[in-house]
Structures are given as structure tokens and as C-alpha cells.
Design an enzyme around this catalytic site. Structure first.
Site, PDB file in Angstrom:
ATOM      1  N   GLU A   1     -12.812  -9.686  -5.124  1.00 40.27           N
ATOM      2  CA  GLU A   1     -11.394  -9.842  -4.811  1.00 40.27           C
ATOM      3  C   GLU A   1     -11.083 -11.261  -4.340  1.00 40.27           C
ATOM      4  O   GLU A   1      -9.948 -11.701  -4.411  1.00 40.27           O
ATOM      5  CB  GLU A   1     -10.986  -8.866  -3.700  1.00 40.27           C
ATOM      6  CG  GLU A   1     -11.249  -7.412  -4.043  1.00 40.27           C
ATOM      7  CD  GLU A   1     -10.724  -6.451  -2.985  1.00 40.27           C
ATOM      8  OE1 GLU A   1      -9.683  -5.836  -3.229  1.00 40.27           O
ATOM      9  OE2 GLU A   1     -11.364  -6.340  -1.922  1.00 40.27           O
TER      10      GLU A   1
ATOM     11  N   CYS B   1     -10.743  -1.924 -10.714  1.00 43.09           N
ATOM     12  CA  CYS B   1     -10.107  -0.817 -10.006  1.00 43.09           C
ATOM     13  C   CYS B   1      -8.736  -1.162  -9.426  1.00 43.09           C
ATOM     14  O   CYS B   1      -8.166  -0.409  -8.667  1.00 43.09           O
ATOM     15  CB  CYS B   1     -11.022  -0.264  -8.913  1.00 43.09           C
ATOM     16  SG  CYS B   1     -11.356  -1.456  -7.609  1.00 43.09           S
TER      17      CYS B   1
ATOM     18  N   ARG C   1     -15.427   3.132  -0.940  1.00 45.27           N
ATOM     19  CA  ARG C   1     -15.231   1.786  -0.422  1.00 45.27           C
ATOM     20  C   ARG C   1     -15.141   1.884   1.095  1.00 45.27           C
ATOM     21  O   ARG C   1     -14.403   2.725   1.615  1.00 45.27           O
ATOM     22  CB  ARG C   1     -13.955   1.175  -0.971  1.00 45.27           C
ATOM     23  CG  ARG C   1     -13.690  -0.169  -0.306  1.00 45.27           C
ATOM     24  CD  ARG C   1     -12.487  -0.852  -0.812  1.00 45.27           C
ATOM     25  NE  ARG C   1     -11.274  -0.217  -0.367  1.00 45.27           N
ATOM     26  CZ  ARG C   1     -10.073  -0.567  -0.815  1.00 45.27           C
ATOM     27  NH1 ARG C   1      -9.972  -1.485  -1.740  1.00 45.27           N
ATOM     28  NH2 ARG C   1      -9.009   0.022  -0.366  1.00 45.27           N
TER      29      ARG C   1
ATOM     30  N   ARG D   1       0.889 -10.203  -1.995  1.00 41.78           N
ATOM     31  CA  ARG D   1       1.226  -9.011  -2.774  1.00 41.78           C
ATOM     32  C   ARG D   1       2.272  -8.149  -2.077  1.00 41.78           C
ATOM     33  O   ARG D   1       2.908  -7.310  -2.703  1.00 41.78           O
ATOM     34  CB  ARG D   1      -0.041  -8.179  -3.045  1.00 41.78           C
ATOM     35  CG  ARG D   1      -0.649  -7.606  -1.791  1.00 41.78           C
ATOM     36  CD  ARG D   1      -2.059  -7.090  -2.029  1.00 41.78           C
ATOM     37  NE  ARG D   1      -2.097  -5.668  -2.301  1.00 41.78           N
ATOM     38  CZ  ARG D   1      -3.225  -4.963  -2.394  1.00 41.78           C
ATOM     39  NH1 ARG D   1      -4.399  -5.561  -2.259  1.00 41.78           N
ATOM     40  NH2 ARG D   1      -3.192  -3.685  -2.635  1.00 41.78           N
TER      41      ARG D   1
ATOM     42  N   ARG E   1     -10.585   5.062  -1.403  1.00 42.75           N
ATOM     43  CA  ARG E   1     -10.112   4.185  -0.312  1.00 42.75           C
ATOM     44  C   ARG E   1     -10.268   4.930   1.010  1.00 42.75           C
ATOM     45  O   ARG E   1      -9.400   5.693   1.402  1.00 42.75           O
ATOM     46  CB  ARG E   1      -8.652   3.812  -0.530  1.00 42.75           C
ATOM     47  CG  ARG E   1      -8.379   2.897  -1.723  1.00 42.75           C
ATOM     48  CD  ARG E   1      -6.891   2.581  -1.812  1.00 42.75           C
ATOM     49  NE  ARG E   1      -6.601   1.446  -2.658  1.00 42.75           N
ATOM     50  CZ  ARG E   1      -6.116   1.530  -3.904  1.00 42.75           C
ATOM     51  NH1 ARG E   1      -5.881   2.706  -4.457  1.00 42.75           N
ATOM     52  NH2 ARG E   1      -5.845   0.435  -4.598  1.00 42.75           N
TER      53      ARG E   1
ATOM     54  N   HIS F   1       0.808  -1.215   0.000  1.00 44.87           N
ATOM     55  CA  HIS F   1       0.000   0.000   0.000  1.00 44.87           C
ATOM     56  C   HIS F   1       0.839   1.262   0.000  1.00 44.87           C
ATOM     57  O   HIS F   1       0.434   2.279  -0.551  1.00 44.87           O
ATOM     58  CB  HIS F   1      -0.998  -0.038   1.149  1.00 44.87           C
ATOM     59  CG  HIS F   1      -2.182  -0.891   0.813  1.00 44.87           C
ATOM     60  ND1 HIS F   1      -2.227  -2.221   1.114  1.00 44.87           N
ATOM     61  CD2 HIS F   1      -3.304  -0.607   0.141  1.00 44.87           C
ATOM     62  CE1 HIS F   1      -3.353  -2.726   0.651  1.00 44.87           C
ATOM     63  NE2 HIS F   1      -4.031  -1.766   0.065  1.00 44.87           N
TER      64      HIS F   1
ATOM     65  N   ASN G   1      -5.724  -6.327  -7.586  1.00 42.78           N
ATOM     66  CA  ASN G   1      -4.534  -6.486  -6.729  1.00 42.78           C
ATOM     67  C   ASN G   1      -4.729  -7.667  -5.789  1.00 42.78           C
ATOM     68  O   ASN G   1      -3.872  -8.532  -5.656  1.00 42.78           O
ATOM     69  CB  ASN G   1      -4.289  -5.236  -5.876  1.00 42.78           C
ATOM     70  CG  ASN G   1      -4.171  -3.987  -6.713  1.00 42.78           C
ATOM     71  OD1 ASN G   1      -3.880  -4.067  -7.892  1.00 42.78           O
ATOM     72  ND2 ASN G   1      -4.407  -2.833  -6.111  1.00 42.78           N
ATOM     73  N   ASP G   2      -5.882  -7.676  -5.138  1.00 39.72           N
ATOM     74  CA  ASP G   2      -6.147  -8.769  -4.216  1.00 39.72           C
ATOM     75  C   ASP G   2      -6.563 -10.033  -4.952  1.00 39.72           C
ATOM     76  O   ASP G   2      -6.140 -11.128  -4.602  1.00 39.72           O
ATOM     77  CB  ASP G   2      -7.234  -8.366  -3.202  1.00 39.72           C
ATOM     78  CG  ASP G   2      -6.627  -7.595  -2.033  1.00 39.72           C
ATOM     79  OD1 ASP G   2      -5.551  -7.999  -1.573  1.00 39.72           O
ATOM     80  OD2 ASP G   2      -7.220  -6.590  -1.604  1.00 39.72           O
TER      81      ASP G   2
HETATM   82  C1  PEP Z   1      -7.492  -4.287  -5.147  1.00 34.64           C
HETATM   83  O1  PEP Z   1      -7.310  -5.175  -4.310  1.00 34.64           O
HETATM   84  O2  PEP Z   1      -7.288  -4.456  -6.359  1.00 34.64           O
HETATM   85  C2  PEP Z   1      -7.949  -2.960  -4.732  1.00 34.64           C
HETATM   86  C3  PEP Z   1      -8.271  -2.049  -5.620  1.00 34.64           C
HETATM   87  O3  PEP Z   1      -7.984  -2.688  -3.409  1.00 34.64           O
HETATM   88  P1  PEP Z   1      -6.685  -2.416  -2.530  1.00 34.64           P
HETATM   89  O4  PEP Z   1      -5.502  -2.293  -3.449  1.00 34.64           O
HETATM   90  O5  PEP Z   1      -6.927  -1.178  -1.777  1.00 34.64           O
HETATM   91  O6  PEP Z   1      -6.615  -3.647  -1.683  1.00 34.64           O
HETATM   92 MG    MG Z   2      -8.137  -4.946  -2.340  1.00 32.78          MG
END
Ligand code: PEP
Ligand code: MG
Length: 733
Positions: free
Chosen positions: A589, A660, A490, A623, A454, A347, A612-613
Site C-alpha cells: 500500500e 484487494c 489482516r 481518499r 478487515r 470506510h 485504495n491506499d
Molecule cells: C486498501 O487500502 O486498498 C485496502 C484494501 O485496505 P483498506 O481499504 O481497508 O484501507
Molecule cells: Mg488500506
């Protein structure tokens, strides 16, 4: 020391004095030459002929070992230690006991101070401490030139000075040239020795009291809301009150150091004893202690609550950063980020990308090679860091920065051009945001709204839990700034690598699979309901879109949605204005949802794919762990097939869907997403220009046909094939 005698005789006097006062038969000083070799500079007790003759390579002998470890070695029988290396010219045969400490400057060893005795004895703890204090003073004198005349110092490596190029990984695209600012050593200790011990003791006591009050302030009034997590901040408070910490600090001041030097000394002791620990839990505690030391130093310098002042064009240098750390810096001056560790999906790096700060990570040996104030280039196009670059390198990079600026200007010209593919498909480009400051660039990017806000970022930048009004103020500011453009909020996505000191629960072995996101919200409904209440209050008569992170089962979504309904009813009962329209969505996710979309989608108003998740769970690759985070490619058949399945399920139910995750902001990846049928992409603001250019040059139907053929490939990645496809179709990626 201040006298005019030649340096060598000053050093000789230093070793003689130390040997005398420590009742040691030998005392020697070794300093590091630029070649990396440790050279004997002065000795009392060894053969005088060995001075400037005995040289040890890096890591060689016990002296090299002390240098490598950066901490003392206390041995009753040195010759039996495996690292012992015998040098006949020194005549050190008869000496058994050895105590050596590093000369530390700015966390880096510049030499070693050794005492030896004939008898096999173990040096007492206070002797080790004494020698460390002497070493600290000596290091400062060597480094500031008080001791060595400049001619003799020339080749002693106190700090790296030559230009260097270090290889790392590209984390956040861009180029930057600026001045190194070290994240981990925010306050320099100028004066070491106290003029008045009593006064220093009083300063220390006042600063500790100030620190304790600051932490108590963070805790105040949150027991009810925080529940068990309160304990974690409580642990932090206990550390600040810890008798052993306070005692070590006071001892150091009583030995004649200034309060700042005492903090620095206790800190290096902690680093030395705990710093090598591999256990993540201990590493976390080291982090807490470092943080406490930094805070205490700031209290001593009267800057207890102030943020650091940055030079213009600052390049931040850190081992790793927590998500909130970056936000403590003045982003108008922060030009780049270099990390010794880190991972591209963490993050902190997402925050860097959101702030459009170029970042190169995993630069091995970085912190050892760079000094505060060094000129530095972050080349995130190639994944390299240039330390103290030569003028020709600076010139070449500056030219490339110019070209990038031109490209940006080109994107800016496209700002108001809607993103239609060549065959007429409208692709909606949205931006990801999380802080009030992000709103400034909403208009600049030409984004058609915020596809992912976020909300946890506000929590991460606060010292304590944002209250209801602070939350609704931010949300209402976001809606004001967006005007008629849509915003998808979110709900809190905490846990995993986003831990708050005031909200962390117990330690988990697998935080990514642990108590995070909507799971936390459902188990702690007070927190989630407070947030929903704030969102409903902020919307007041305007449309509101809310989505839940990391939904893993249909029941979780049902339960979360029920909380929204409850809060809405609560507001209505009190006659508060309701949102003009309320839409509730889920993030896709967790892979489990892929086989239950038929049940989930009819319950949702929209969904958004958090790639991402989703990728981390799909490939079982953390990740945040650099060893595994880049092992898989989202442009691979399994990932693309999963995305295609989501797209098709949403088409069947007519559910609006967006992507996203970070991949939506990379032109080649976005090309694949458009080819799979996605028409809403939400990304870091810096990606919008390039993705728009891609869309404008893309024929969606041809892309779809091309990508379909690749989904059955047996290769682990089809990145190369997608690149060829884009080239063949003349798509600007
Ligand atoms: C994701 O997981 O792709 C996402 C957009 O949320 P974050 O990166 O905040 O976990
Ligand atoms: Mg996520």
C-alpha cells in the site's frame, strides 16, 4: 392559545405578550413562505399595515441573516449592521437595539422572532435564552398547526413538500426506494412544556446519571491496554460530567421545559455556537456533543442502550458517517444511504458497499430538503436522490430495480461456474469481509474464499476493546464458515479515518500519513500480540493466513513477522494446538515498497495490493477528502505501471499476489488488472457476479497486448481507451 379566536388575533396576542414581558417596544414574527420569502406575520410596535406586506427574500436583511445562520443575532445598533435592509412601510427607523432568534424545527429554521428597542442596548444572555425558549415553543405550535389554522398555514413552509431531485456522486452502486430516516436526529421531542418542573428535574438527573454510568462502563478496566489513548475516552467522560453542560440542561428545565426539550435546546445552542466552525478539531467535539445529546435523549426515553428501530425499507440520511455508524442499524431494513458529504473511498462507504447498500454522496443541501418519513429514491446508477418522488418516477425506478434483480439472478446462475478466461487462465475471485454477518453471503456469492478480512471492523462496532476471547471467537467463526476455503486475516488497520473513541491517540494533522495500521501495532505490541494470539488460538489445527497493513519498510515487516513467531512459540510452549500451516503476508500500500520488492518478497509468503491506499499515496490525494479523492484515475499510466511492476516483481520471486482494493470489484478495472497479469482478485461481494462475467468473456492474451500499448500513453487517464479495448474484444464490462 387554545381558544377559538382567529389565528391572526392569536399571533397578535403572542407578539403583544412577548413585547410586554421582555420590555421591548417591538416584537415581530416572520414566517417562511414556500417561495422562500420571509413574511411579516404579526407585529407589536411596527406599522400594522406592514403585516403580510413586508417580505424579505432568502438571506435579505437581518431577518434573512438570522434565518441563514440559524442562530440569534444580538445587536445594539441594528441599522449599522451590513446586512440591515430598510423597509419604509414598517416604520422601524427609531429602533436601534435588535434581538432576533430563529424558529427552529427539526434543526431547520421556519421563521424568525424579533424584539427591538429604541435605545442602543445589548440584550442580556438570559434574555437571549428566554427568547430562544419562546421561539422553540412557537415553532412547535406553528408546525403542529396549534397556532395557525390550516388555510393560513398552507403556504408557510414548515417542511419541504414538493418533489425534488438532487444531484450527488455515485458512492455504492444500486437503486433503492424507501422511507427517509435521519441519522442525526434520532429522538423526536414531543412535549415541550413541563407539567411538573420538579419531576422533570428528577428525570433529567436520573438520565444524566445513567449516561455517566454507561460511559464509565466503557472505560472500565482498560487503562493498561489502552495506554495514552485512554485519555480520549476520558475526555468524553469529562464532557458528560461537564459542569457547564449539566448546568445549561438544568437551567433549561427550570425555565419550564421538559427534560427532552431542554436537551434539544442546549443542543441547538451548541450547534449554533460551534456548528459553523471550520476547524476539524472543533467539528469533532461538536460531533462528540451531538453524540452525548443523542445518548442522553435515549436515556430519557428509556432506550439508553437500545439500537434504533427502523421502518422497513429505510433510507438513511446523514451529513457524513463514521465507519461504525452504519453498523448500528438493522441492515435487514436498511435499503439505501444518502450523504450530504462523504467520499467514495471512506470506510463508511466501504462498509456500505460491503453490505450492498446503494449510496449517493455529496448531495448538497440534502438535510435541509428532506423530512423524516419522506419517500426517497437513491439512484446510485446516476448519482441522484429523489425526494418525495412523483408516481411516474417511482414507476420508472421500480422497473429499473426489476432489471437489476434479473441481472443478479443471472450472476447467481454463474455462481458455481469457475472463472476461466476464454484462453484458459483461471482467475480466483475472493471476497472482502469484516464482520460475522458477511459470512452469510460467502456461499451465495460463489467466492473462492476471503481475500481480505478487515479485523478492525469488530473493534469499530464495539463500544470497548474486544477481549482476547471475543476476538478468537470471531476468527474461529470465520474459519468455520469458510470451511475449506482460504481466509486472509489482516491485522488491525486502525488510525487514518478509522478512529475508535477508546483507542484514539493525540490529534494528528495528517492522519492518513500518521500513526496507523502496522505502525500502531509495532509501537503497541501488546495490542497486536493479543490479536495474533487470538488468531493462532482460533486456527488450532487449521491453516492460517495473516497479513499486515500499510507496511512501508522491509524492517517493519521483519518486526511484525517476528511477533508472529513469538506468539507461535508462546502457544507451543503451552502445548496449544498450532495452525496446520502459517503464512504471513504484507499489504502493498505504501509506494516505498515498489522499489524494495526484491528485498521484501523473499521474506513474505504472499502479498496483497491495497489499491485504495496505494493510489492515495501514489497520487498524494487523501481518499477521505472529496475535493481530491477522485482527482486521479486508477486507470491511468502511472497507476497501471505501478501495478504492473508489482505483478512482475512477484512473478520473479514466485510470490502469490492478489489485489484487494475496491478497484478489483469493478468490471472495467478488474479487466485492466487481469490484462496486467493479476490472477487473484478480492472484492466487495456485490462485485463478484459482474467481474466473473467479465472474466468469462475475456481473452487474457489479447487483453495483455492491448493494455501494454496504453501504458506509455501521455494522457492522465486511459479509461476511455480501456473501454474501447474491452468493446473491441467483446469483453462484458
Ligand atoms: C486498501 O487500502 O486498498 C485496502 C484494501 O485496505 P483498506 O481499504 O481497508 O484501507
Ligand atoms: Mg488500506
Amino acid at each position: 392559545m387554545a381558544g377559538t379566536r382567529p389565528t391572526q388575533s392569536k399571533l397578535d396576542m403572542v407578539v403583544r405578550t412577548i413585547a410586554g414581558s421582555m420590555v421591548a417596544e417591538v416584537c415581530s414574527i416572520y414566517l417562511r413562505r414556500a417561495s422562500g420569502e420571509l413574511e411579516l406575520f404579526a407585529t407589536e410596535g411596527l406599522e400594522p399595515g406592514a403585516v403580510h406586506v413586508t417580505r424579505l427574500k432568502q438571506g435579505e436583511g437581518l431577518v434573512g441573516e438570522i434565518m441563514r445562520l440559524g442562530r440569534p443575532l444580538n445587536l445594539s445598533d441594528a441599522p449599522s449592521h451590513p446586512a440591515f435592509s430598510y423597509r419604509p412601510e414598517t416604520g422601524e427607523d427609531p429602533f436601534h437595539a435588535l434581538l432576533g432568534v430563529p424558529l427552529l424545527r427539526g434543526g431547520r429554521a421556519i421563521g424568525v422572532l424579533v424584539v427591538q428597542n429604541r435605545t442602543s442596548r445589548t440584550y442580556a444572555e438570559d434574555e437571549v435564552e428566554d427568547l430562544q425558549i419562546i421561539a422553540m415553543v412557537l415553532a412547535e405550535m406553528v408546525a403542529t398547526g396549534d397556532l395557525l389554522s390550516h388555510e393560513e398555514l398552507k403556504d408557510v413552509e414548515i417542511a419541504p413538500r414538493r418533489p425534488e431531485r438532487l444531484k450527488g456522486s455515485k458512492f455504492a452502486d444500486g437503486l433503492a426506494f424507501g422511507v427517509a430516516v435521519l441519522h442525526e436526529t434520532p429522538v423526536a421531542v414531543g412535549r415541550l412544556l413541563a407539567d411538573d418542573v420538579g419531576a422533570e428535574e428528577a428525570r433529567l438527573t436520573t438520565a444524566i446519571a445513567g449516561l455517566q454510568a454507561q460511559i464509565a462502563g466503557m472505560l472500565e478496566g482498560h487503562e493498561g491496554i489502552l495506554g495514552p489513548s485512554y485519555d480520549v475516552l476520558e475526555t468524553y467522560r469529562m464532557l458528560a460530567h461537564s459542569r457547564s453542560w449539566n448546568h445549561s440542561l438544568q437551567e433549561a428545565v427550570r425555565s419550564g421545559l421538559t427534560a427532552e426539550a431542554a436537551v434539544e435546546r442546549v443542543r441547538s445552542e451548541h450547534r449554533a455556537s460551534l456548528g459553523q466552525a471550520r476547524d476539524p478539531y472543533i467539528r469533532e467535539r461538536v460531533h462528540d456533543l451531538e453524540d452525548l445529546n443523542d445518548r442522553l435523549l435515549r436515556h430519557l426515553t428509556g432506550n439508553g442502550d437500545k439500537v434504533r428501530v427502523l421502518p422497513d425499507n429505510a433510507i438513511l440520511i446523514a451529513r457524513n458517517l463514521g465507519p461504525a455508524d452504519l453498523l448500528e442499524y438493522d441492515r435487514t431494513k436498511l435499503r439505501g444511504l444518502l450523504l450530504e458529504e462523504g467520499s467514495s473511498a471512506s470506510h463508511a462507504v466501504i462498509v456500505a458497499r460491503a453490505l450492498d447498500i446503494p449510496c449517493v454522496g455529496r448531495v448538497a443541501g440534502l438535510r435541509d430538503r428532506v423530512n423524516e418519513g419522506d419517500p426517497v429514491i437513491v439512484d446510485a446508477e446516476t448519482g441522484e436522490a429523489y425526494l418525495r418522488p412523483r408516481p411516474d418516477v417511482v414507476k420508472a425506478v421500480t422497473a429499473r430495480m426489476g432489471i437489476r434483480a434479473e441481472r443478479r439472478a443471472e450472476f447467481a446462475r454463474l455462481r458455481d461456474t469457475p472463472a476461466f478466461t476464454r484462453d484458459g487462465v483461471k482467475v480466483t475471485l475472493l471476497m472482502n469481509a469484516g464482520l460475522a454477518v458477511d459470512l452469510d453471503i460467502l456461499a451465495e456469492t460463489g467466492a473462492e474464499g476471503i481475500g481480505l478480512f478487515r479485523t478492525e471492523f469488530q473493534f469499530m462496532v464495539s463500544e470497548d476493546l474486544p477481549r482476547l476471547t471475543a476476538q478468537s471467537d470471531l476468527y474461529s467463526m470465520v474459519l468455520d464458515a469458510a470451511g475449506s476455503l482460504p481466509v486472509v486475516f489482516r491485522t488491525l488497520d486502525l488510525g487514518g479515518d478509522k478512529v475508535l473513541p477508546y483507542l484514539e491517540a493525540e490529534r494528528e494533522d495528517n492522519p492518513a500519513l500518521g500513526w496507523r495500521a502496522v505502525r500502531m501495532g509495532l509501537d503497541r505490541p501488546a495490542l497486536l500480540r493479543m490479536q495474533l494470539r487470538a488468531l493462532i488460538a482460533a486456527a488450532a489445527g487449521r491453516p492460517l493466513q495473516v497479513m499486515f497493513p500499510l507496511v512501508a519498510s522491509v524492517d517493519e515487516f521483519r518486526a511484525a513477522r517476528a511477533l508472529v513467531e513469538r506468539e507461535l512459540a508462546w502457544a507451543q510452549r503451552r502445548g496449544r494446538p498450532a495452525p496446520a500451516r502459517l503464512e504471513v503476508g504484507a499489504m502493498v500500500e505504501a509506494p516505498s515498497l515498489l522499489w524494495h520488492l526484491d528485498a521484501l518478497l523473499p521474506l513474505t509468503d504472499f502479498v496483497s495490493v491495497g489499491t485504495n491506499d496505494l493510489m492515495q499515496y501514489l497520487f498524494a490525494a487523501d481518499r477521505g477528502n472529496p475535493r481530491v479523492s477522485d482527482r486521479y484515475d486508477p486507470l491511468s499510466p502511472p497507476a497501471l505501471r505501478a501495478l504492473k511492476a508489482i505483478r512482475e516483481a512477484c512473478r520473479d520471486t514466485g510470490t502469490p499476489v492478489s489485489v484487494c482494493g475496491e478497484m478489483a470489484g469493478k468490471p472495467l478495472e478488474a479487466f485492466a488488472l487481469v490484462a496486467l497479469g493479476f490472477e487473484r482478485l478480492s472484492m466487495p461481494p456485490a462485485g463478484i457476479g459482474a467481474v466473473k462475467q467479465m472474466v468469462l468473456s475475456c481473452d487474457r492474451e489479447a487483453a495483455r497486448r492491448g493494455i501494454d500499448g496504453l501504458l506509455k500513453s501521455s494522457g492522465g487517464s486511459v479509461r476511455g481507451e480501456i473501454e474501447s479495448l474491452a468493446r473491441k474484444l467483446s469483453v462484458d464490462v
